[in-house]
Design a protein around this motif. Structure first.
Motif, PDB file in Angstrom:
ATOM      1  N   PHE A 143       1.748 105.857-127.496  1.00 10.67           N
ATOM      2  CA  PHE A 143       0.984 104.622-127.358  1.00 10.67           C
ATOM      3  C   PHE A 143       1.412 103.630-128.421  1.00 10.67           C
ATOM      4  O   PHE A 143       1.428 103.940-129.609  1.00 10.67           O
ATOM      5  N   ASP A 144       1.812 102.438-127.977  1.00 10.79           N
ATOM      6  CA  ASP A 144       2.249 101.380-128.887  1.00 10.79           C
ATOM      7  C   ASP A 144       1.024 100.577-129.332  1.00 10.79           C
ATOM      8  O   ASP A 144       0.473  99.790-128.561  1.00 10.79           O
ATOM      9  N   GLU A 145       0.608 100.789-130.554  1.00  8.83           N
ATOM     10  CA  GLU A 145      -0.593 100.124-131.062  1.00  8.83           C
ATOM     11  C   GLU A 145      -0.422  98.611-131.137  1.00  8.83           C
ATOM     12  O   GLU A 145      -1.383  97.855-130.983  1.00  8.83           O
ATOM     13  N   ASP A 146       0.800  98.152-131.382  1.00 11.57           N
ATOM     14  CA  ASP A 146       1.041  96.719-131.540  1.00 11.57           C
ATOM     15  C   ASP A 146       0.745  95.943-130.253  1.00 11.57           C
ATOM     16  O   ASP A 146       0.194  94.841-130.291  1.00 11.57           O
ATOM     17  N   ILE A 147       1.112  96.521-129.114  1.00  7.55           N
ATOM     18  CA  ILE A 147       0.910  95.816-127.849  1.00  7.55           C
ATOM     19  C   ILE A 147      -0.177  96.459-126.997  1.00  7.55           C
ATOM     20  O   ILE A 147      -0.489  95.988-125.905  1.00  7.55           O
TER      21      ILE A 147
END
Length: 205
Positions: free
Chosen positions: A86-90
């Motif tokens: 999971f990409d926290e930034d997006i």
């Protein structure tokens, strides 16, 4: 005797049983003589390693189609969510980096063409004949039907359609892959070759 792969397959995230992967590998060796191979739903590359290893043996090519945003069951709060992907930034799932890392580690980049887009978008202008299509994308009814309708028609006569996660008993798992499996058989365009665990293998007549 187990199949020798260019990477420890147990280190690759995924839900494909070894028996299913080995069946795909042997199938791809034969299918490459009929046309290119294509998989829908690469995730982190487990099935890709099995298929591309076969392509390498016979100088074939594998198109690996996946938007890499995860299927319904991979989203936050769902049963198969993996926080590492999971990409926290997006705030979105992104399995593509892990996929590329695994294919590079397996030294299979010369036999894999990653296609990072939804299955239906890739299929819009597709015109390459396919010797094998492996469907293991989204497991909702809409997603499975879309994958089947987009790709089954590109399989050449004598080519193969492989469908993962076939569960005749609803208590064992979702029914969408089983529905498209039955749809293919009912079409009279495909005949059953064999089943290996939850993998159904059909041949286009």
């Amino acid at each position: 005797m187990s199949l020798e792969l260019p990477i420890d397959i147990h280190t690759v995230k995924g839900f494909l049983a070894a028996s299913e992967g080995e069946a795909l590998h042997h199938l791809a060796v034969e299918a490459c003589g009929l046309g290119a191979c294509l998989e829908v739903g690469s995730y982190c590359g487990k099935s890709t390693v099995y298929l591309a290893s076969a392509c390498k043996l016979v100088d074939g090519v594998l198109y690996a189609v996946d938007h890499h945003r995860g299927s319904e069951e991979h989203q936050p709060g769902e049963e198969y969510h993996d926080p590492e992907l999971f990409d926290e930034d997006i705030q979105l799932m992104d399995s593509f980096r892990t996929f590329r890392t695994n294919i590079r580690a397996a030294q299979l980049e010369d036999w894999v063409v990653p296609v990072v887009a939804p299955s239906s978008v890739v299929a819009r202008r597709w015109n390459t004949p396919l010797g094998l299509v492996f469907i293991d994308g989204g497991h909702s009814r809409e997603a499975a039907m879309t994958d089947y309708r987009c790709w089954a028609r590109h399989i050449v006569p004598g080519g193969y359609l492989a469908i993962h996660d076939i569960f005749p008993d609803p208590a064992d798992g979702g029914q969408a892959p089983y529905e498209i499996y039955n749809l293919a058989l009912a079409s009279a365009q495909f005949e059953l070759v064999e089943t290996v665990d939850t993998l159904g293998i059909l041949r286009r007549v």
